[in-house]
Design an enzyme around this catalytic site. Structure first.
Site, mmCIF file in Angstrom:
data_model
loop_
_atom_site.group_PDB
_atom_site.id
_atom_site.type_symbol
_atom_site.label_atom_id
_atom_site.label_comp_id
_atom_site.label_asym_id
_atom_site.label_seq_id
_atom_site.Cartn_x
_atom_site.Cartn_y
_atom_site.Cartn_z
ATOM 1 N N LYS A 62 0.867 -1.183 0.000
ATOM 2 C CA LYS A 62 0.000 0.000 0.000
ATOM 3 C C LYS A 62 0.908 1.240 0.000
ATOM 4 O O LYS A 62 1.789 1.374 0.864
ATOM 5 C CB LYS A 62 -0.887 -0.045 1.242
ATOM 6 C CG LYS A 62 -2.097 0.836 1.153
ATOM 7 C CD LYS A 62 -3.025 0.508 2.309
ATOM 8 C CE LYS A 62 -4.259 1.377 2.292
ATOM 9 N NZ LYS A 62 -5.056 1.196 3.506
HETATM 10 O O1 G3P Z 1 -7.303 2.193 5.273
HETATM 11 C C1 G3P Z 1 -7.694 3.295 4.514
HETATM 12 C C2 G3P Z 1 -8.949 3.978 4.943
HETATM 13 O O2 G3P Z 1 -10.043 3.100 4.764
HETATM 14 C C3 G3P Z 1 -8.946 4.594 6.313
HETATM 15 O O3 G3P Z 1 -9.755 5.704 6.271
HETATM 16 O O4 G3P Z 1 -11.081 7.587 7.084
HETATM 17 O O5 G3P Z 1 -11.583 5.274 7.852
HETATM 18 O O6 G3P Z 1 -9.508 6.409 8.637
HETATM 19 P P1 G3P Z 1 -10.524 6.264 7.543
#
Ligand code: G3P
Length: 217
Positions: free
Chosen positions: A83
């Site tokens: 990633k």
């Molecule tokens: O792992 C990437 C993403 O899904 C995280 O985003 O905004 O849920 O912290 P968030």
């Protein structure tokens, strides 16, 4: 159409794998840190229990170290997907890894143009963020529509992996907009499995069945 799980929590991963509905796993340094254990130990434990594509994020801040870190992770398991934050060095890294047939997931994608460049670089997946855009009053779903339409028009193989999902309606919206995959926190995944009317319906059907069986018996 696939669902990935967005977590570094071993119990959540085991439970979801047991259901057989999850086709991949995504993690990020914040999710790994939340587990409160040694970073590498957490990554190793996750890879020990997954047999599905698992995104591990590179955190080095210079190109040579990013390459080194990626190759180290890729050697841990054939399921590892590197990633990579969407940046100039990040996309350079995608090109290097794609030549080595190492799978990549370009993350922190906030515009359709970032997605197009990631596709050109040869990314396996791109992760457009939905909820973090919503928090600044911007429509991330619209980005997915644009990316999906352009990728289809130009036969780009890169998969659209909608990320940063914070409610179950965003899942529906992301798939409707053309996302190939949606990655979900465990709480949203379990939310997708149920509805209060389904629960009451199951109870009523069971009660009515038992009444009939009771009468017949
Ligand atoms: O792992 C990437 C993403 O899904 C995280 O985003 O905004 O849920 O912290 P968030």
């Amino acid at each position: 159409m696939k669902i990935f799980l967005d977590t570094a929590n071993l119990s959540e991963i085991k439970n979801a794998l047991d259901d057989g509905l999850i086709s991949g796993l995504t993690t990020n340094p914040t999710l790994v840190a939340k587990e409160g254990k040694d970073y590498q130990e957490t990554v190793d434990s996750i890879l020990n229990i997954t047999n599905i594509p698992t995104s591990i994020e590179v955190v080095s801040d210079n190109f040579e170290q990013m390459v080194e870190e990626s190759i180290k992770y890729a050697a841990l398991s054939p399921q590892v997907v590197i990633k990579i934050p969407c940046s100039r060095d990040g996309l350079k890294l995608v090109r290097v890894l794609s030549k080595k047939e190492i799978k990549t997931n370009v993350t922190l994608v906030y515009t359709a143009n970032q997605a197009f460049l990631s596709g050109i670089a040869g990314a396996t997946y791109i992760s457009p963020f939905i909820n973090r855009l919503k928090q600044i009053s911007t429509d991330g779903i619209n980005n997915i529509e644009k990316i999906s339409s352009v990728f289809a028009k130009h036969s780009v193989d890169t998969k659209i992996l909608a990320a940063s999902i914070r409610d179950s309606y965003q899942v529906t919206e992301a798939f409707l907009a053309g996302a190939d995959i949606v990655t979900l926190p465990y709480s949203i995944y379990t939310e997708l499995l149920s509805h209060p009317l389904t629960e009451t319906g199951i109870t009523t059907f069971r009660e009515d069945y038992e009444k009939v069986v009771g009468v017949e018996g």
